[in-house]
Motif scaffolding. Structure first.
Motif, PDB file in Angstrom:
ATOM      1  N   ASP A   1       5.174  10.271   3.044  1.00 36.98           N
ATOM      2  CA  ASP A   1       3.767   9.870   2.946  1.00 36.98           C
ATOM      3  C   ASP A   1       3.239   9.305   4.263  1.00 36.98           C
ATOM      4  O   ASP A   1       2.092   8.875   4.334  1.00 36.98           O
ATOM      5  CB  ASP A   1       3.616   8.818   1.837  1.00 36.98           C
ATOM      6  N   GLY A   2       4.075   9.321   5.282  1.00 32.83           N
ATOM      7  CA  GLY A   2       3.639   8.856   6.594  1.00 32.83           C
ATOM      8  C   GLY A   2       4.180   7.513   7.009  1.00 32.83           C
ATOM      9  O   GLY A   2       3.892   7.023   8.110  1.00 32.83           O
ATOM     10  N   GLY A   3       4.971   6.877   6.155  1.00 33.08           N
ATOM     11  CA  GLY A   3       5.550   5.583   6.499  1.00 33.08           C
ATOM     12  C   GLY A   3       6.818   5.731   7.313  1.00 33.08           C
ATOM     13  O   GLY A   3       7.286   6.840   7.589  1.00 33.08           O
TER      14      GLY A   3
ATOM     15  N   LEU B   1      15.184   7.959  -3.074  1.00 32.93           N
ATOM     16  CA  LEU B   1      13.946   8.676  -3.386  1.00 32.93           C
ATOM     17  C   LEU B   1      12.721   7.892  -2.925  1.00 32.93           C
ATOM     18  O   LEU B   1      11.761   8.465  -2.398  1.00 32.93           O
ATOM     19  CB  LEU B   1      13.863   8.952  -4.880  1.00 32.93           C
ATOM     20  N   LEU B   2      12.736   6.572  -3.110  1.00 30.48           N
ATOM     21  CA  LEU B   2      11.615   5.750  -2.665  1.00 30.48           C
ATOM     22  C   LEU B   2      11.462   5.830  -1.151  1.00 30.48           C
ATOM     23  O   LEU B   2      10.352   6.040  -0.637  1.00 30.48           O
ATOM     24  CB  LEU B   2      11.818   4.299  -3.096  1.00 30.48           C
TER      25      LEU B   2
ATOM     26  N   ASP C   1       0.827  -1.210   0.000  1.00 34.82           N
ATOM     27  CA  ASP C   1       0.000   0.000   0.000  1.00 34.82           C
ATOM     28  C   ASP C   1       0.862   1.260   0.000  1.00 34.82           C
ATOM     29  O   ASP C   1       0.524   2.247  -0.660  1.00 34.82           O
ATOM     30  CB  ASP C   1      -0.962  -0.001   1.200  1.00 34.82           C
ATOM     31  N   ARG C   2       1.996   1.226   0.713  1.00 31.80           N
ATOM     32  CA  ARG C   2       2.896   2.386   0.709  1.00 31.80           C
ATOM     33  C   ARG C   2       3.538   2.549  -0.665  1.00 31.80           C
ATOM     34  O   ARG C   2       3.709   3.670  -1.155  1.00 31.80           O
ATOM     35  CB  ARG C   2       3.988   2.212   1.763  1.00 31.80           C
ATOM     36  N   PHE C   3       3.910   1.442  -1.264  1.00 31.29           N
ATOM     37  CA  PHE C   3       4.539   1.463  -2.586  1.00 31.29           C
ATOM     38  C   PHE C   3       3.592   2.063  -3.616  1.00 31.29           C
ATOM     39  O   PHE C   3       3.967   2.923  -4.425  1.00 31.29           O
ATOM     40  CB  PHE C   3       4.925   0.038  -2.971  1.00 31.29           C
TER      41      PHE C   3
END
Length: 228
Positions: free
Chosen positions: A78-80, A70-71, A50-52
């Motif tokens: 994004d909150g991860g 960058l990933l 889901d994060r990906f």
């Protein structure tokens, strides 16, 4: 993310480039994800689906050379959460073999990180080499000054004291570089015996930056179809 360790018979790049590279990259990206950039090593990545998907997956990164950092940074933003873990003995990689491949791999990362700036690459390479060699140079210069000060017929008490201070400062810097190299080499499961040569090895990394400036000037800085 986890760093791969050398395969049996891995090239000299593991001992001469990887420890310095880990320290160098770690100064600009935080392994715990707290700095402006989160740290990741592309040889081994694990990310929740889901994060990906939320950060656009590989489609959003396919034209970027530093896609690992960058990933991690986009997942963090994004909150991860991101972490660099020790997977010694579990994951090996041949990405730095032979030595020329390891050199080219670090060069492409540095070219991308500096946004192809010849000024930053060349200036950074010269500065990195100079700072790396400052410790040994200070020791040599201090010993020479002390020998001159102790020559017959010379009154060099003050000069001798300055020489001792110069040698002490040089040894402190040299020792600090050796300790940092030793710790990074242990993390990467590569040779720690080269730690006393850390200033020379770190100066070699400055040469990678200078080589990056060379390929940019030649217009040959592409990497697997990626230009950014």
């Amino acid at each position: 993310s986890a760093a791969g360790t050398p395969p049996p018979g891995g090239s000299a790049a593991w001992s001469l480039l990887m420890p310095t590279g880990i320290v160098f990259i770690g100064e600009h990206a935080d392994p715990q994800g707290r700095a402006r950039r989160a740290f990741a090593i592309g040889q081994c990545l694990l990310v929740r689906r889901d994060r990906f998907a939320a950060v656009g997956g590989w489609a959003a990164l396919r034209d970027r050379r530093t896609e690992d950092v960058l990933l991690a940074t986009r997942v963090r933003d994004d909150g991860g959460r991101t972490r660099l873990v020790d997977a010694g003995g579990l994951v090996t990689t041949s990405g730095l073999d032979p030595f020329g491949a390891g050199w080219a791999s670090f060069r492409k990362t540095l070219v991308a990180a500096t946004e192809r700036s010849v000024l930053v690459l060349a200036g950074g390479g010269l500065a990195h080499a100079a700072m790396s060699l400052a410790g040994p140079v200070a020791v040599v210069c201090g010993l020479r000054v002390r020998r001159v000060a102790r020559a017959p017929g010379r009154s060099g008490r003050g000069r001798s004291a300055r020489a001792i201070g110069l040698v002490a400062a040089g040894l402190l810097g040299w020792g600090g570089a050796a300790v940092a190299h030793h710790r990074a080499a242990r993390l990467m499961r590569t040779r720690t015996a080269f730690a006393p040569l850390a200033p020379l090895i770190w100066a070699l990394f400055g040469a990678v930056l200078l080589d990056g400036a060379r390929v940019v000037l030649r217009g040959a800085a592409g990497w697997k179809g990626r230009d950014q």
